[in-house]
Motif scaffolding. Structure first.
Motif, PDB file in Angstrom:
ATOM      1  N   VAL A   8       2.375  -1.018   9.284  1.00 32.53           N
ATOM      2  CA  VAL A   8       2.058   0.205  10.023  1.00 32.53           C
ATOM      3  C   VAL A   8       1.834  -0.224  11.465  1.00 32.53           C
ATOM      4  N   ASP A  19       5.373   3.258   9.202  1.00 34.00           N
ATOM      5  CA  ASP A  19       4.334   3.715   8.283  1.00 34.00           C
ATOM      6  C   ASP A  19       4.598   3.156   6.886  1.00 34.00           C
ATOM      7  N   GLY A  20       4.117   1.942   6.655  1.00 33.69           N
ATOM      8  CA  GLY A  20       4.241   1.336   5.336  1.00 33.69           C
ATOM      9  C   GLY A  20       5.599   0.741   5.052  1.00 33.69           C
ATOM     10  N   ARG A  53       1.116  -7.045  17.141  1.00 32.82           N
ATOM     11  CA  ARG A  53       0.295  -7.057  15.932  1.00 32.82           C
ATOM     12  C   ARG A  53       0.395  -5.698  15.237  1.00 32.82           C
ATOM     13  N   TRP A  55      -0.820  -2.538  13.007  1.00 33.88           N
ATOM     14  CA  TRP A  55      -2.124  -1.940  12.747  1.00 33.88           C
ATOM     15  C   TRP A  55      -2.580  -2.244  11.325  1.00 33.88           C
ATOM     16  N   GLU A  56      -1.623  -2.219  10.433  1.00 32.50           N
ATOM     17  CA  GLU A  56      -1.901  -2.565   9.033  1.00 32.50           C
ATOM     18  C   GLU A  56      -0.715  -3.350   8.495  1.00 32.50           C
ATOM     19  N   GLY A  57      -0.935  -4.052   7.384  1.00 32.81           N
ATOM     20  CA  GLY A  57       0.141  -4.794   6.749  1.00 32.81           C
ATOM     21  C   GLY A  57       0.069  -6.274   7.067  1.00 32.81           C
ATOM     22  N   ARG A  58       1.038  -7.001   6.564  1.00 32.81           N
ATOM     23  CA  ARG A  58       1.017  -8.463   6.646  1.00 32.81           C
ATOM     24  C   ARG A  58       2.401  -8.988   6.991  1.00 32.81           C
TER      25      ARG A  58
END
Length: 209
Positions: A8, A19-20, A53, A55-58
C-alpha cells in the motif's frame, strides 16, 4: 526473488495509489507489469527499487526483508537492484559525459572497474561517451542509463517504461541487452510498460494492475 507483498503506497496522505498489491520478480526471468496510465506501475517500481517506503506491506530481496529505503537501505540491498526510468534526461546529471553517467554507480561505491565492455554492449561508441546529455538523442542517453543500471551487476533490474520514448530499432537493441543479462547472469527483470504487445513478446509472465 525480489518481491512485494500487500503493498500500500501513495504520495498524498490518505490517498493510496497502490492498495494491497503483490508482485514477484523471480531471478533469471523477465516478468512484465502492465496497466493503464495512472494505475500505479511507476509506484510499484519505486517501492521495489527501494526508492519509496510503502505505507503498508513488505519488500524482500532474496528472502531478506527490507527495513530501510532510499539512503537508509543497506548497500547490499540497494546495489542488488538496478533501475531504468522512462525519461532519461531528468535521471542524469546534465554536467556529466555519457562515460561519467555509466560509471556513476562505480564511483559512488568506491570501485574503479573498466566499463568499455559494458558501454560496447549497450551500443555506445567512444565518440558518444565524450558527449553530454544535451548533445545526444533520447535513445543514446537511454543506452547510457541502461549501462549505468547494469554497472554494479545487479541481481534484479527494473525497467520502468524504459522503451516508451524510443524508436523501434532502439527498443529492440535495448531489449536484447536486457535479455542477454537474463540469459548470461540470471538477472531477474521487471519490465513495466503500457505496451502490452511488447510485454507479450518479451516477458515470460505478465502481471496486470
Amino acid at each position: 526473488m525480489l518481491s512485494g507483498t500487500g503493498l500500500v503506497a501513495g504520495y498524498r496522505k490518505g490517498v493510496a495509489v497502490l492498495d494491497g498489491i503483490d508482485v514477484e520478480v523471480p531471478a533469471g526471468r523477465v516478468t512484465g507489469l502492465a496497466g493503464p496510465s495512472g494505475c500505479g506501475k511507476s509506484t510499484v517500481a519505486r517501492v521495489l527499487g527501494l526508492l519509496q517506503r510503502p505505507w503498508e506491506g513488505r519488500v524482500s530481496v532474496d528472502g531478506d526483508v527490507v527495513d530501510g529505503f532510499r539512503h537508509s537501505a543497506p548497500r547490499a540491498q540497494r546495489t542488488a537492484i538496478g533501475m531504468v526510468f522512462q525519461q532519461p534526461r531528468p535521471a542524469v546529471d546534465p554536467r556529466f559525459t555519457l562515460h561519467e553517467v555509466v560509471a556513476e554507480p562505480l564511483r559512488a561505491t568506491g570501485r574503479s572497474e573498466p566499463i568499455e565492455a559494458l558501454t560496447e554492449q549497450v551500443g555506445l561508441t567512444a565518440e558518444l561517451l565524450r558527449r553530454r546529455p544535451h548533445e545526444v538523442s533520447d535513445g543514446q542517453l537511454q543506452r547510457a542509463c541502461l549501462g549505468r543500471a547494469l554497472a554494479l551487476r545487479p541481481r534484479y533490474l527494473i525497467c520502468d517504461e524504459m522503451t516508451a520514448m524510443l524508436d523501434a530499432s532502439t527498443t529492440a537493441a535495448l531489449v536484447r541487452v536486457v535479455d542477454r543479462q537474463v540469459e548470461e547472469h540470471g538477472t531477474g527483470v521487471l519490465a513495466i510498460s503500457h505496451d502490452e504487445a511488447l510485454l507479450e513478446r518479451w516477458a515470460g509472465r505478465v502481471l496486470r494492475i
